[in-house]
Write a protein that holds these residues in place. Structure first.
Motif, PDB file in Angstrom:
ATOM      1  N   PHE A  76      17.537 -85.571  15.605  1.00  6.66           N
ATOM      2  CA  PHE A  76      16.545 -84.971  16.127  1.00  6.66           C
ATOM      3  C   PHE A  76      16.918 -84.004  17.532  1.00  6.66           C
ATOM      4  CE2 PHE A  76      16.008 -87.924  19.454  1.00  6.66           C
ATOM      5  CZ  PHE A  76      16.633 -89.039  19.007  1.00  6.66           C
ATOM      6  N   LEU A  77      18.090 -83.989  17.685  1.00  6.67           N
ATOM      7  CA  LEU A  77      18.696 -83.252  18.891  1.00  6.67           C
ATOM      8  C   LEU A  77      19.649 -82.171  18.554  1.00  6.67           C
ATOM      9  CD1 LEU A  77      18.918 -86.175  21.436  1.00  6.67           C
ATOM     10  CD2 LEU A  77      17.080 -84.501  21.399  1.00  6.67           C
ATOM     11  N   PRO A  78      19.695 -80.910  19.208  1.00  6.79           N
ATOM     12  CA  PRO A  78      20.538 -79.957  18.817  1.00  6.79           C
ATOM     13  C   PRO A  78      21.902 -80.235  19.561  1.00  6.79           C
ATOM     14  CG  PRO A  78      18.995 -79.051  20.464  1.00  6.79           C
ATOM     15  CD  PRO A  78      18.469 -80.337  20.080  1.00  6.79           C
ATOM     16  N   PHE A  79      21.853 -80.946  20.591  1.00  5.30           N
ATOM     17  CA  PHE A  79      23.214 -81.640  21.273  1.00  5.30           C
ATOM     18  C   PHE A  79      23.028 -82.951  21.529  1.00  5.30           C
ATOM     19  CE2 PHE A  79      22.427 -76.994  22.629  1.00  5.30           C
ATOM     20  CZ  PHE A  79      23.327 -76.521  22.552  1.00  5.30           C
ATOM     21  N   THR A  80      24.106 -83.572  21.606  1.00  3.38           N
ATOM     22  CA  THR A  80      24.165 -85.172  21.916  1.00  3.38           C
ATOM     23  C   THR A  80      24.916 -85.421  22.954  1.00  3.38           C
ATOM     24  OG1 THR A  80      25.577 -85.637  20.261  1.00  3.38           O
ATOM     25  CG2 THR A  80      23.120 -85.668  19.578  1.00  3.38           C
ATOM     26  N   SER A  81      25.356 -84.318  23.887  1.00  5.10           N
ATOM     27  CA  SER A  81      26.281 -84.743  24.970  1.00  5.10           C
ATOM     28  C   SER A  81      25.216 -85.643  26.045  1.00  5.10           C
ATOM     29  CB  SER A  81      26.688 -83.398  25.439  1.00  5.10           C
ATOM     30  OG  SER A  81      25.640 -82.794  25.867  1.00  5.10           O
ATOM     31  N   GLY A  82      26.022 -86.321  26.849  1.00  9.09           N
ATOM     32  CA  GLY A  82      25.269 -87.108  27.755  1.00  9.09           C
ATOM     33  C   GLY A  82      24.522 -85.988  28.682  1.00  9.09           C
ATOM     34  N   TYR A 105      23.239 -83.297  27.995  1.00  7.89           N
ATOM     35  CA  TYR A 105      21.794 -82.816  27.220  1.00  7.89           C
ATOM     36  C   TYR A 105      20.885 -83.858  27.073  1.00  7.89           C
ATOM     37  CZ  TYR A 105      18.966 -80.264  24.057  1.00  7.89           C
ATOM     38  OH  TYR A 105      17.753 -79.844  23.472  1.00  7.89           O
ATOM     39  N   LEU A 106      21.259 -85.180  26.796  1.00  7.55           N
ATOM     40  CA  LEU A 106      20.602 -86.113  26.584  1.00  7.55           C
ATOM     41  C   LEU A 106      19.597 -86.198  27.839  1.00  7.55           C
ATOM     42  CD1 LEU A 106      22.471 -88.893  24.942  1.00  7.55           C
ATOM     43  CD2 LEU A 106      21.174 -87.212  23.835  1.00  7.55           C
ATOM     44  N   ALA A 107      20.296 -86.137  29.270  1.00  5.26           N
ATOM     45  CA  ALA A 107      19.768 -86.419  30.503  1.00  5.26           C
ATOM     46  C   ALA A 107      18.462 -85.108  30.592  1.00  5.26           C
ATOM     47  CB  ALA A 107      20.595 -86.350  31.717  1.00  5.26           C
ATOM     48  N   TRP A 108      18.717 -84.197  30.041  1.00  5.19           N
ATOM     49  CA  TRP A 108      17.906 -82.933  30.098  1.00  5.19           C
ATOM     50  C   TRP A 108      16.787 -83.143  29.127  1.00  5.19           C
ATOM     51  CZ3 TRP A 108      16.908 -79.805  33.716  1.00  5.19           C
ATOM     52  CH2 TRP A 108      17.833 -79.055  34.515  1.00  5.19           C
ATOM     53  N   ASP A 109      17.002 -83.866  28.052  1.00  5.39           N
ATOM     54  CA  ASP A 109      16.155 -83.927  26.935  1.00  5.39           C
ATOM     55  C   ASP A 109      15.126 -85.078  27.319  1.00  5.39           C
ATOM     56  OD1 ASP A 109      15.139 -83.306  24.284  1.00  5.39           O
ATOM     57  OD2 ASP A 109      15.513 -85.567  24.083  1.00  5.39           O
ATOM     58  N   ILE A 110      15.689 -85.860  27.942  1.00 10.21           N
ATOM     59  CA  ILE A 110      14.677 -87.448  28.469  1.00 10.21           C
ATOM     60  C   ILE A 110      13.972 -86.658  29.576  1.00 10.21           C
ATOM     61  CG2 ILE A 110      14.981 -89.410  29.622  1.00 10.21           C
ATOM     62  CD1 ILE A 110      17.441 -90.228  27.885  1.00 10.21           C
ATOM     63  N   ALA A 111      14.364 -85.765  30.496  1.00  6.22           N
ATOM     64  CA  ALA A 111      13.620 -85.486  31.756  1.00  6.22           C
ATOM     65  C   ALA A 111      12.400 -84.660  31.155  1.00  6.22           C
ATOM     66  CB  ALA A 111      14.454 -84.746  32.470  1.00  6.22           C
ATOM     67  N   ARG A 112      12.677 -83.538  30.182  1.00  6.89           N
ATOM     68  CA  ARG A 112      11.639 -82.721  29.585  1.00  6.89           C
ATOM     69  C   ARG A 112      10.664 -83.622  28.676  1.00  6.89           C
ATOM     70  NH1 ARG A 112      10.776 -80.889  24.194  1.00  6.89           N
ATOM     71  NH2 ARG A 112      12.414 -82.300  23.470  1.00  6.89           N
ATOM     72  N   ARG A 113      11.056 -84.816  28.191  1.00 11.71           N
ATOM     73  CA  ARG A 113       9.911 -85.571  27.654  1.00 11.71           C
ATOM     74  C   ARG A 113       9.242 -86.422  28.520  1.00 11.71           C
ATOM     75  NH1 ARG A 113      11.225 -85.972  21.962  1.00 11.71           N
ATOM     76  NH2 ARG A 113      13.321 -85.162  21.691  1.00 11.71           N
ATOM     77  N   LEU A 114       9.727 -86.696  29.792  1.00 11.28           N
ATOM     78  CA  LEU A 114       8.972 -87.476  30.464  1.00 11.28           C
ATOM     79  C   LEU A 114       8.087 -86.769  31.722  1.00 11.28           C
ATOM     80  CD1 LEU A 114      11.709 -90.009  31.490  1.00 11.28           C
ATOM     81  CD2 LEU A 114       9.523 -90.226  30.114  1.00 11.28           C
ATOM     82  N   LYS A 115       8.632 -85.439  31.682  1.00 10.27           N
ATOM     83  CA  LYS A 115       7.861 -84.632  32.827  1.00 10.27           C
ATOM     84  C   LYS A 115       6.548 -84.153  32.833  1.00 10.27           C
ATOM     85  CE  LYS A 115       8.682 -81.512  36.305  1.00 10.27           C
ATOM     86  NZ  LYS A 115       9.079 -81.856  37.563  1.00 10.27           N
ATOM     87  N   LYS A 145      13.201 -77.745  37.103  1.00  8.68           N
ATOM     88  CA  LYS A 145      13.691 -76.897  35.912  1.00  8.68           C
ATOM     89  C   LYS A 145      13.865 -77.375  34.623  1.00  8.68           C
ATOM     90  CE  LYS A 145      15.696 -73.443  39.056  1.00  8.68           C
ATOM     91  NZ  LYS A 145      17.005 -73.351  39.718  1.00  8.68           N
ATOM     92  N   CYS A 146      13.599 -78.924  34.504  1.00  9.75           N
ATOM     93  CA  CYS A 146      13.920 -79.397  33.193  1.00  9.75           C
ATOM     94  C   CYS A 146      13.273 -78.832  31.961  1.00  9.75           C
ATOM     95  CB  CYS A 146      13.704 -80.750  33.311  1.00  9.75           C
ATOM     96  SG  CYS A 146      12.123 -81.580  33.272  1.00  9.75           S
ATOM     97  N   GLN A 147      12.115 -78.351  32.084  1.00  4.62           N
ATOM     98  CA  GLN A 147      11.237 -77.917  30.893  1.00  4.62           C
ATOM     99  C   GLN A 147      11.924 -76.423  30.286  1.00  4.62           C
ATOM    100  OE1 GLN A 147       7.640 -79.264  32.657  1.00  4.62           O
ATOM    101  NE2 GLN A 147       6.873 -79.801  30.386  1.00  4.62           N
ATOM    102  N   GLU A 148      11.890 -75.610  31.395  1.00  3.37           N
ATOM    103  CA  GLU A 148      12.625 -74.241  31.008  1.00  3.37           C
ATOM    104  C   GLU A 148      13.853 -74.456  30.394  1.00  3.37           C
ATOM    105  OE1 GLU A 148      13.493 -71.852  34.546  1.00  3.37           O
ATOM    106  OE2 GLU A 148      12.001 -73.158  35.495  1.00  3.37           O
ATOM    107  N   ILE A 149      14.891 -75.084  30.784  1.00  2.00           N
ATOM    108  CA  ILE A 149      16.161 -75.108  30.514  1.00  2.00           C
ATOM    109  C   ILE A 149      16.147 -75.672  29.028  1.00  2.00           C
ATOM    110  CG2 ILE A 149      18.539 -76.020  30.504  1.00  2.00           C
ATOM    111  CD1 ILE A 149      18.435 -75.503  33.546  1.00  2.00           C
ATOM    112  N   ASN A 150      15.384 -76.509  28.796  1.00  2.00           N
ATOM    113  CA  ASN A 150      15.147 -77.177  27.668  1.00  2.00           C
ATOM    114  C   ASN A 150      14.837 -76.421  26.547  1.00  2.00           C
ATOM    115  OD1 ASN A 150      14.411 -79.183  25.325  1.00  2.00           O
ATOM    116  ND2 ASN A 150      15.839 -80.255  26.545  1.00  2.00           N
ATOM    117  N   GLU A 151      13.878 -75.630  26.706  1.00  2.00           N
ATOM    118  CA  GLU A 151      13.411 -74.578  25.874  1.00  2.00           C
ATOM    119  C   GLU A 151      14.490 -73.207  25.472  1.00  2.00           C
ATOM    120  OE1 GLU A 151       9.714 -73.020  27.498  1.00  2.00           O
ATOM    121  OE2 GLU A 151       8.962 -75.000  27.453  1.00  2.00           O
ATOM    122  N   ASP A 152      15.291 -73.079  26.572  1.00  2.00           N
ATOM    123  CA  ASP A 152      16.324 -71.983  26.245  1.00  2.00           C
ATOM    124  C   ASP A 152      17.494 -72.766  25.134  1.00  2.00           C
ATOM    125  OD1 ASP A 152      15.449 -70.491  28.009  1.00  2.00           O
ATOM    126  OD2 ASP A 152      16.903 -70.997  29.578  1.00  2.00           O
ATOM    127  N   ALA A 153      17.671 -73.996  25.345  1.00  2.00           N
ATOM    128  CA  ALA A 153      18.560 -74.529  24.447  1.00  2.00           C
ATOM    129  C   ALA A 153      17.960 -74.775  23.129  1.00  2.00           C
ATOM    130  CB  ALA A 153      18.873 -76.049  24.891  1.00  2.00           C
TER     131      ALA A 153
END
Lengths: 139, 150
Positions: free
Chosen positions: A74-80, A82-92, A119-127
């Motif tokens: 379910f994720l495009p990247f699974t590096s730590g 990226y996971l930190a960004w993705d988790i922040a985006r989900r919680l924000k 900035k966690c939402q915008e960066i995640n959208e770029d990814a």
């Protein structure tokens, strides 16, 4: 002002896409996730955040999906990082400006956290826009 | 006392204590307390092994290279921690008969108790970090926009 940090654990498997093309095996980690929220102390409860509410947000938005999951599904990247960004985006959206830190420990040797959480939402959208090209690389 | 004004640093020192606390606001009914505190409501309270970290910031002294002698910090921490150690906070510590002893309030209490005693020129208590066991901690103090990892 007080900051409350709560530590959660989840187990998940992933395969890292190596930029040099070398294939890393499918493997898993027991991650430790730290969520920090900031706020004034409430006059009635005398705490800055309800533990039950925070647990329920983190369970509902992150752990339900991540724990015992295959991250590449379910994720495009699974590096730590990226996971930190993705988790922040989900919680924000739920935690808003009260969310001030997301930190993820993958192994004893590494720790990932976000430098500018506003900035966690915008960066995640770029990814996600680049998702198709990276999927090919990840094979 | 001479200091090196350009050399400033932070120092954190820990102390340990164990105590019981109960999530209960005496100005509310039992029913209201149950709904307010949810899964943390309990009739008698809970116990924890707390760790307090006091973070100081200041200039290094010319004669010693220290911000402050750590033994002086230990003496303060020992005195402050003794107020809470092996107590049931709601019942045994007068301050917490009016204020619910949540970790936030305990951190606030410790901050003020330590700051009152730490009267070294140019050295500031910038924050208190209080661990309630391994999985929850509170930062209380002057630094309100940064949350550095452990």
């Amino acid at each position: 002002m007080t900051q409350l940090t709560r530590r959660y654990r989840f187990r998940a498997i992933h395969r890292l896409a190596d930029p040099d093309g070398a294939d890393e095996g499918l493997h898993g980690h027991h991650y430790a996730l730290e969520i920090t929220v900031q706020g004034p102390i409430d006059e009635q409860s005398h705490w800055s955040a309800s533990r039950d509410d925070l647990d329920s947000v983190v369970n509902h938005k992150v752990l339900r999906l991540y724990d015992k999951g295959h991250l590449n599904q379910f994720l495009p990247f699974t590096s730590g990082e990226y996971l930190a960004w993705d988790i922040a985006r989900r919680l924000k959206p739920t935690l808003g400006d009260r969310l001030i830190r997301v930190s993820l420990q993958e192994t004893r040797k590494n720790l990932f956290y976000i430098s500018d959480i506003a900035k966690c939402q915008e960066i995640n959208e770029d990814a996600h826009h680049n998702r198709n090209s990276t999927k090919e690389n990840e094979g | 006392m001479k200091t090196m004004p350009t050399l400033r640093a932070c120092l954190a020192r820990k102390a340990y204590f164990s105590c019981a606390h109960r999530y209960f606001n005496p100005s509310l009914s039992e029913k209201e307390n149950r709904s307010l505190y949810g899964s943390l409501y309990s009739e008698y309270g809970l116990g924890h092994n707390f760790v307090v970290e006091a973070h100081f910031e200041g200039p290094l002294r010319v004669e010693s290279g220290l911000i402050v002698n750590i033994r002086e910090i230990d003496a303060i921490l020992k005195e402050v921690v003794a107020i809470l150690d092996h107590r049931h906070l709601n019942m045994d510590v007068p301050y917490f008969s009016r204020v619910v002893p949540t970790p936030e309030r305990i951190a606030e209490f410790l901050y003020h108790q330590i700051a009152e005693r730490a009267r070294w020129p140019e050295v500031k208590l910038i924050k208190v970090r209080l661990f309630e066991g391994e999985d929850l901690w509170i930062d209380y103090g002057l630094v309100d926009s940064e949350a550095l990892p452990r």
